[in-house]
Design an enzyme around this catalytic site. Structure first.
Site, PDB file in Angstrom:
ATOM      1  N   SER A   1       1.140  -0.862   0.135  1.00  0.00           N
ATOM      2  CA  SER A   1       0.081   0.315  -0.106  1.00  0.00           C
ATOM      3  C   SER A   1       0.911   1.233  -0.221  1.00  0.00           C
ATOM      4  O   SER A   1       0.615   2.238  -0.670  1.00  0.00           O
ATOM      5  CB  SER A   1      -0.890   0.057   1.317  1.00  0.00           C
ATOM      6  OG  SER A   1      -1.507  -0.837   1.036  1.00  0.00           O
TER       7      SER A   1
ATOM      8  N   PHE B   1      -9.205   9.698  16.220  1.00  0.00           N
ATOM      9  CA  PHE B   1      -9.953   8.758  16.479  1.00  0.00           C
ATOM     10  C   PHE B   1     -10.266   6.931  17.318  1.00  0.00           C
ATOM     11  O   PHE B   1     -11.221   6.361  17.193  1.00  0.00           O
ATOM     12  CB  PHE B   1     -11.138   8.829  15.920  1.00  0.00           C
ATOM     13  CG  PHE B   1     -11.385  10.593  15.033  1.00  0.00           C
ATOM     14  CD1 PHE B   1     -12.274  10.942  15.715  1.00  0.00           C
ATOM     15  CD2 PHE B   1     -10.996  10.344  14.039  1.00  0.00           C
ATOM     16  CE1 PHE B   1     -12.699  13.084  15.736  1.00  0.00           C
ATOM     17  CE2 PHE B   1     -11.357  11.925  13.412  1.00  0.00           C
ATOM     18  CZ  PHE B   1     -11.965  13.024  14.854  1.00  0.00           C
TER      19      PHE B   1
ATOM     20  N   GLU C   1      -9.790   7.895   2.412  1.00  0.00           N
ATOM     21  CA  GLU C   1      -9.266   6.713   2.701  1.00  0.00           C
ATOM     22  C   GLU C   1      -9.928   5.361   3.298  1.00  0.00           C
ATOM     23  O   GLU C   1     -10.129   5.863   4.705  1.00  0.00           O
ATOM     24  CB  GLU C   1      -7.936   5.843   2.790  1.00  0.00           C
ATOM     25  CG  GLU C   1      -7.427   4.084   2.432  1.00  0.00           C
ATOM     26  CD  GLU C   1      -6.156   3.947   4.011  1.00  0.00           C
ATOM     27  OE1 GLU C   1      -5.190   3.426   3.280  1.00  0.00           O
ATOM     28  OE2 GLU C   1      -6.413   4.435   4.587  1.00  0.00           O
TER      29      GLU C   1
ATOM     30  N   ASP D   1      -9.372  -2.914   3.770  1.00  0.00           N
ATOM     31  CA  ASP D   1      -8.563  -4.232   3.737  1.00  0.00           C
ATOM     32  C   ASP D   1      -7.921  -4.999   5.041  1.00  0.00           C
ATOM     33  O   ASP D   1      -7.683  -5.904   4.901  1.00  0.00           O
ATOM     34  CB  ASP D   1      -6.489  -3.309   3.509  1.00  0.00           C
ATOM     35  CG  ASP D   1      -5.306  -3.767   3.084  1.00  0.00           C
ATOM     36  OD1 ASP D   1      -5.444  -4.274   2.427  1.00  0.00           O
ATOM     37  OD2 ASP D   1      -4.403  -3.609   4.473  1.00  0.00           O
TER      38      ASP D   1
ATOM     39  N   HIS E   1      -7.401  -8.662   5.138  1.00  0.00           N
ATOM     40  CA  HIS E   1      -6.536  -9.702   5.604  1.00  0.00           C
ATOM     41  C   HIS E   1      -6.699 -10.838   6.738  1.00  0.00           C
ATOM     42  O   HIS E   1      -6.183 -11.524   6.793  1.00  0.00           O
ATOM     43  CB  HIS E   1      -5.848  -8.121   6.396  1.00  0.00           C
ATOM     44  CG  HIS E   1      -4.833  -7.668   4.637  1.00  0.00           C
ATOM     45  ND1 HIS E   1      -3.030  -9.069   4.636  1.00  0.00           N
ATOM     46  CD2 HIS E   1      -4.196  -6.390   5.235  1.00  0.00           C
ATOM     47  CE1 HIS E   1      -2.866  -8.072   4.034  1.00  0.00           C
ATOM     48  NE2 HIS E   1      -3.039  -6.691   4.312  1.00  0.00           N
TER      49      HIS E   1
ATOM     50  N   HIS F   1      -5.251  -1.654  -4.348  1.00  0.00           N
ATOM     51  CA  HIS F   1      -4.584  -2.671  -4.670  1.00  0.00           C
ATOM     52  C   HIS F   1      -5.740  -4.028  -4.753  1.00  0.00           C
ATOM     53  O   HIS F   1      -6.322  -3.155  -3.678  1.00  0.00           O
ATOM     54  CB  HIS F   1      -3.120  -3.685  -3.968  1.00  0.00           C
ATOM     55  CG  HIS F   1      -3.779  -3.723  -3.198  1.00  0.00           C
ATOM     56  ND1 HIS F   1      -3.876  -4.176  -1.715  1.00  0.00           N
ATOM     57  CD2 HIS F   1      -2.803  -2.642  -1.785  1.00  0.00           C
ATOM     58  CE1 HIS F   1      -4.074  -4.298  -0.334  1.00  0.00           C
ATOM     59  NE2 HIS F   1      -3.744  -3.672  -0.692  1.00  0.00           N
TER      60      HIS F   1
ATOM     61  N   HIS G   1      -1.998  -9.164  -0.785  1.00  0.00           N
ATOM     62  CA  HIS G   1      -2.268  -8.523  -1.333  1.00  0.00           C
ATOM     63  C   HIS G   1      -2.687  -9.683  -2.739  1.00  0.00           C
ATOM     64  O   HIS G   1      -1.833 -10.906  -2.641  1.00  0.00           O
ATOM     65  CB  HIS G   1      -1.697  -7.469  -1.319  1.00  0.00           C
ATOM     66  CG  HIS G   1      -1.849  -6.566  -0.709  1.00  0.00           C
ATOM     67  ND1 HIS G   1      -1.093  -5.479  -0.402  1.00  0.00           N
ATOM     68  CD2 HIS G   1      -2.614  -7.200   0.625  1.00  0.00           C
ATOM     69  CE1 HIS G   1      -1.420  -4.831   0.765  1.00  0.00           C
ATOM     70  NE2 HIS G   1      -1.787  -5.452   1.363  1.00  0.00           N
TER      71      HIS G   1
END
Length: 496
Positions: free
Chosen positions: A110, A275, A316, A321, A325, A363, A459
């Site tokens: 990333s 946060f 983002e 992601d 994972h 990705h 990935h």
């Protein structure tokens, strides 16, 4: 020829071209929808004005397959089949496929993927915004290879800059807006011998001091406070150097927010919102008082829009992601829907005439959709068979050769619910697959079945999609290199 054409079609062709409305399928909804899409495409005009604003949306790990399951999830939550649902970005007029490889990696990381979008050049695995001669982890190669980033160009043009993420603000994708480092893992410390290097959290506050970053909203509070010192969201800092970057930021006139109420109370920048001590929560687990990605997006646009010269904002959805994972497809889908909600809000708050909005991913993941499932099969559950009549799936589950059902979503590798952790910390599959119920498969904590045992799913190097609208969005077409995104953004804000 007559043997291949019906008499009615011959009659139609005798006097000239066949009108689409004269075909026997013309009354089908599929046909009329196709005609409508054609008319929209024919009427499309290119916007070649100068972009006042640029918004780059990146859902980390949101490749074509991940986007597909988020589409079905969102559509099914609204009572539909899911596959015909249209996410906000899927209605954007321009589309391209993006090659995501790094200079030295077929399967990307990333950090350099985000860096390529922010600098215009491909980069090496695990580095951020340094050139091809920089070596990961070697700080002696850092200074000579630092690259100019898009945010710096925007600052020189008088625009404001923001970065928003549900991951830590010092994580790869948000850091690519402002940081330059030979190691993405130097989030709040660097090796003792690297006396000229700065950790990423320090670079964030440096950027705010320099005026190249005006709004930063996300997680990662622990990287901004000394060990044991309270953070704005009630956690504890982890900096070993004793530096309190939160106090330093406040001394620069930066407003600090640790929850949604504090964020909503801020009316002007610069702003640093933290946060979560690490990443912000998954959307499925987000507590009351913690802002959603849409909340962060709305506030960022509100603050940055106060600059009449415009802004650059990168947003983002980092936890798509992380869920992938973990082979936890359901949380990935839910965060995918939150990402779509943020896109819809940004689109509503801005004007297509002067704002270039780009939606893409850094990705893809090693993810796949199993078949053959009937329409309406719950995307977060087991695969139901195709019905012989009607369009809804049958009540029968599709069984594999072992006589057991399987989920729609699967992963090529990872630590799934099927795998068992061994005494040495590795994972292995038991003999055969376990029986699986729909209730188990749809549980929020269920990890999909995987083929290859690994502690974390990986990935993938597969291309990702890009959707765009606004000034010069039509320059995204075909299959492009990931670093090309920078060049379109830079052209759009400088067009004559």
């Amino acid at each position: 020829m007559k043997s291949f054409l019906s008499a009615s079609l011959l009659a139609l062709t005798a006097s000239g071209a066949v009108s689409a409305q004269d075909l026997p399928q013309a009354s089908s909804q599929w046909f009329t929808d196709g005609q409508s899409a054609l008319e929209t495409a024919l009427a499309k005009q290119h916007n070649t004005g100068r972009a006042l604003n640029v918004i780059l949306f990146v859902a980390d790990g949101n490749g074509v397959a991940t986007n597909y399951m988020s589409r079905l999830w969102a559509g099914q939550q609204e009572g539909g089949m899911g596959d015909d649902y249209v996410q906000p970005h899927e209605a954007f007029p321009e589309l391209a496929l993006v090659k995501t490889y790094n200079i030295n990696a077929q399967t990307p990381d990333s950090a350099p993927t985000a860096g390529s979008m922010n600098t215009g050049v491909k980069q090496r695995f695990n580095v951020i915004n340094v050139g091809e001669d920089a070596i990961n982890g070697d700080c002696t190669t850092e200074a000579a290879n630092e690259l100019t980033v898009f945010s710096e160009l925007m600052t020189e043009a008088g625009k404001s800059v923001g970065t928003v993420s549900t991951a830590r603000l010092t994580h790869a994708t948000p850091a690519a807006v402002y940081a330059k480092t030979v190691d993405r893992n130097w989030e709040y410390s660097v090796p003792a011998e690297c006396t000229e290097s700065r950790d990423i959290a320090t670079q964030l506050v440096d950027a705010m001091e320099a005026g190249t970053l005006d709004v930063a909203l996300g997680g990662g509070a622990r990287g901004f406070a000394p060990e044991g010192v309270a953070t704005p969201n009630g956690g504890k800092g982890r900096r070993e150097d004793g530096v309190n970057l939160i106090e330093r930021a406040e001394g620069l006139g930066v407003s600090i927010a640790g929850n949604l109420e504090e964020l909503n109370a801020i009316s002007e920048g610069p702003v640093l919102g933290l946060f979560g001590d690490s990443h912000a929560s998954y959307e499925a687990d987000r507590p009351e008082g913690e802002p959603s990605l849409a909340d962060l997006t709305g506030k960022a646009i509100e603050l940055l829009s106060q600059n009449e010269n415009g802004f650059y904002l990168e947003i983002e959805a980092g936890r798509v992601d992380h869920a992938n994972h973990a082979a936890n497809a359901k949380r990935a889908m839910i965060d995918g829907k939150a990402f779509a909600d943020a896109i819809a809000l940004a689109d509503e708050m801005t004007d297509d005439a002067d704002t270039l909005i780009i939606v893409t991913a850094d990705h893809e993941h090693a993810i796949a959709m199993n078949g053959y499932c009937g329409r309406g099969t719950p995307i977060d559950g087991l695969c139901f068979d195709i019905a012989k009549e009607g369009i809804m799936h049958s009540d029968e589950l599709v069984l594999a050769s072992d006589g057991k059902p399987y989920t729609v979503v699967g992963y090529l590798n990872g630590a799934s619910s099927v795998l068992v952790e061994q005494a040495d910390g590795t994972y292995a599959a038991p003999e055969g697959r376990p029986e699986l119920t729909q209730e188990q498969a749809q549980d929020i904590d269920y990890a999909q079945q995987t083929l290859i045992p690994k502690s974390s799913e990986s990935h993938s190097g597969v291309d990702v999609a890009l959707y765009a609208k606004g000034p010069w969005a039509h320059l995204f077409d075909g299959t492009v290199e990931q670093n090309y995104i920078f060049h379109v953004m830079n052209h759009a804000v400088n067009a004559e």
